[in-house]
Design a protein around this motif. Structure first.
Motif, PDB file in Angstrom:
ATOM      1  N   MET A  13       1.088 -16.322  15.371  1.00 16.10           N
ATOM      2  CA  MET A  13      -0.152 -16.418  14.628  1.00 16.10           C
ATOM      3  C   MET A  13      -0.261 -17.812  14.022  1.00 16.10           C
ATOM      4  N   LEU A  14      -1.436 -18.369  14.157  1.00 18.80           N
ATOM      5  CA  LEU A  14      -1.640 -19.725  13.677  1.00 18.80           C
ATOM      6  C   LEU A  14      -2.012 -19.786  12.204  1.00 18.80           C
ATOM      7  N   GLN A  15      -2.316 -18.672  11.561  1.00 15.27           N
ATOM      8  CA  GLN A  15      -2.754 -18.711  10.174  1.00 15.27           C
ATOM      9  C   GLN A  15      -1.599 -18.540   9.196  1.00 15.27           C
ATOM     10  N   ARG A  16      -0.426 -18.959   9.558  1.00  9.30           N
ATOM     11  CA  ARG A  16       0.722 -18.875   8.661  1.00  9.30           C
ATOM     12  C   ARG A  16       0.783 -20.129   7.794  1.00  9.30           C
ATOM     13  N   ILE A  17       1.500 -20.035   6.687  1.00  6.92           N
ATOM     14  CA  ILE A  17       1.577 -21.146   5.739  1.00  6.92           C
ATOM     15  C   ILE A  17       2.265 -22.364   6.361  1.00  6.92           C
ATOM     16  N   GLN A  18       3.235 -22.112   7.256  1.00  5.54           N
ATOM     17  CA  GLN A  18       3.906 -23.253   7.881  1.00  5.54           C
ATOM     18  C   GLN A  18       2.958 -24.040   8.774  1.00  5.54           C
ATOM     19  N   SER A  19       1.951 -23.381   9.308  1.00  2.00           N
ATOM     20  CA  SER A  19       0.960 -24.100  10.107  1.00  2.00           C
ATOM     21  C   SER A  19       0.180 -25.075   9.235  1.00  2.00           C
ATOM     22  N   ILE A  20      -0.113 -24.652   8.019  1.00  2.00           N
ATOM     23  CA  ILE A  20      -0.823 -25.541   7.094  1.00  2.00           C
ATOM     24  C   ILE A  20       0.068 -26.715   6.714  1.00  2.00           C
ATOM     25  N   TYR A  21       1.345 -26.443   6.445  1.00  2.00           N
ATOM     26  CA  TYR A  21       2.272 -27.520   6.114  1.00  2.00           C
ATOM     27  C   TYR A  21       2.399 -28.511   7.271  1.00  2.00           C
ATOM     28  N   LEU A  22       2.523 -28.000   8.479  1.00  2.00           N
ATOM     29  CA  LEU A  22       2.677 -28.880   9.640  1.00  2.00           C
ATOM     30  C   LEU A  22       1.397 -29.665   9.922  1.00  2.00           C
ATOM     31  N   LEU A  23       0.241 -29.019   9.745  1.00  2.00           N
ATOM     32  CA  LEU A  23      -1.022 -29.724   9.925  1.00  2.00           C
ATOM     33  C   LEU A  23      -1.158 -30.834   8.880  1.00  2.00           C
ATOM     34  N   ALA A  24      -0.783 -30.534   7.647  1.00  2.00           N
ATOM     35  CA  ALA A  24      -0.830 -31.549   6.594  1.00  2.00           C
ATOM     36  C   ALA A  24       0.128 -32.700   6.901  1.00  2.00           C
ATOM     37  N   ALA A  25       1.315 -32.393   7.430  1.00  2.00           N
ATOM     38  CA  ALA A  25       2.270 -33.441   7.794  1.00  2.00           C
ATOM     39  C   ALA A  25       1.689 -34.343   8.879  1.00  2.00           C
ATOM     40  N   SER A  26       1.001 -33.749   9.830  1.00  2.00           N
ATOM     41  CA  SER A  26       0.385 -34.536  10.892  1.00  2.00           C
ATOM     42  C   SER A  26      -0.746 -35.412  10.352  1.00  2.00           C
ATOM     43  N   ILE A  27      -1.569 -34.860   9.468  1.00  3.88           N
ATOM     44  CA  ILE A  27      -2.665 -35.634   8.882  1.00  3.88           C
ATOM     45  C   ILE A  27      -2.114 -36.787   8.040  1.00  3.88           C
ATOM     46  N   VAL A  28      -1.038 -36.518   7.312  1.00  2.01           N
ATOM     47  CA  VAL A  28      -0.414 -37.569   6.501  1.00  2.01           C
ATOM     48  C   VAL A  28       0.100 -38.690   7.399  1.00  2.01           C
ATOM     49  N   MET A  29       0.695 -38.342   8.525  1.00  2.78           N
ATOM     50  CA  MET A  29       1.182 -39.384   9.431  1.00  2.78           C
ATOM     51  C   MET A  29       0.030 -40.179  10.037  1.00  2.78           C
ATOM     52  N   PHE A  30      -1.087 -39.510  10.351  1.00  2.00           N
ATOM     53  CA  PHE A  30      -2.248 -40.248  10.850  1.00  2.00           C
ATOM     54  C   PHE A  30      -2.848 -41.120   9.742  1.00  2.00           C
ATOM     55  N   GLY A  31      -2.571 -40.787   8.477  1.00  8.21           N
ATOM     56  CA  GLY A  31      -3.023 -41.595   7.355  1.00  8.21           C
ATOM     57  C   GLY A  31      -2.395 -42.977   7.333  1.00  8.21           C
ATOM     58  N   LEU A  32      -1.316 -43.167   8.079  1.00 13.14           N
ATOM     59  CA  LEU A  32      -0.697 -44.492   8.161  1.00 13.14           C
ATOM     60  C   LEU A  32      -1.639 -45.525   8.778  1.00 13.14           C
ATOM     61  N   PHE A  33      -2.609 -45.065   9.568  1.00 13.68           N
ATOM     62  CA  PHE A  33      -3.570 -45.992  10.153  1.00 13.68           C
ATOM     63  C   PHE A  33      -4.616 -46.436   9.124  1.00 13.68           C
ATOM     64  N   VAL A  34      -4.742 -45.691   8.032  1.00 17.29           N
ATOM     65  CA  VAL A  34      -5.734 -45.996   7.010  1.00 17.29           C
ATOM     66  C   VAL A  34      -5.137 -46.809   5.867  1.00 17.29           C
ATOM     67  N   PHE A  35      -3.941 -46.430   5.427  1.00 13.91           N
ATOM     68  CA  PHE A  35      -3.329 -47.040   4.251  1.00 13.91           C
ATOM     69  C   PHE A  35      -2.318 -48.111   4.650  1.00 13.91           C
ATOM     70  N   PRO A  36      -2.289 -49.239   3.929  1.00 12.85           N
ATOM     71  CA  PRO A  36      -1.357 -50.319   4.263  1.00 12.85           C
ATOM     72  C   PRO A  36       0.074 -50.003   3.829  1.00 12.85           C
ATOM     73  N   LEU A  37       1.026 -50.627   4.499  1.00  9.94           N
ATOM     74  CA  LEU A  37       2.429 -50.509   4.124  1.00  9.94           C
ATOM     75  C   LEU A  37       2.737 -51.437   2.952  1.00  9.94           C
TER      76      LEU A  37
END
Length: 161
Positions: A1-25
């Motif tokens: 099932m995709l509606q588990r809490i770990q799916s939200i955590y993993l989706l957030a982790a992926s979005i955070v990693m894509f945020g590297l293209f927006v925010f400077p190091l």
């Protein structure tokens, strides 16, 4: 099932990693320390931008491998989401993703260090991007714990049968 809490955590982790293209190091690193009007560097995953005086930023150096590896690293948590039928494999991939993100963080830090050179990077010059991989690691750890709870719940339900 995709509606588990770990799916939200993993989706957030992926979005955070894509945020590297927006925010400077690293941002507003002075090439010539002590000179207020001198050229300033902003280092991001895609490359180095230089701002001379009060003008706009222009791309001075482009990184080739770092953006590609960033996209691959950001897709790993998304892949883990869709392996929900095999929790043991999800757990193994969470371990692997954590190790990959730690190595990636080290590589990013070394890239910034190489660009900055002898200049000491101060806290005010550190960009949000340097901390995003740490946040992503924390989110994957939360997902890992939730996957373990699911596995424990399934095992206990199997014992009841």
């Amino acid at each position: 099932m995709l509606q588990r809490i770990q799916s939200i955590y993993l989706l957030a982790a992926s979005i955070v990693m894509f945020g590297l293209f927006v925010f400077p190091l690293a941002k507003d690193v002075s090439v010539a320390p002590g000179v207020l009007d001198g050229p300033m560097l902003t280092i991001s995953v895609t490359g180095v931008q230089t701002r001379g005086g009060f003008s706009d930023y222009k791309q001075t150096e482009t990184f080739a491998a770092l953006p590609i590896v960033t996209v691959i690293a950001a897709l790993v948590p998304l892949v883990i989401i869709f392996l929900y039928k095999n929790r043991k494999q999800q757990i193994a991939l969470c371990y692997s993703a954590i190790l990959v993100f730690i190595g990636y963080s080290f590589w990013m830090a070394q890239t910034v260090k190489k660009v900055v050179g002898e200049i000491t990077l101060e806290y005010r010059n550190m960009g949000i991007g340097l901390f995003l991989t740490s946040l992503s690691i924390i989110l994957i750890i939360f997902a890992f714990k939730a996957i373990q709870r699911d596995e424990k719940l399934v095992k206990s339900a199997d014992r009841l049968r």
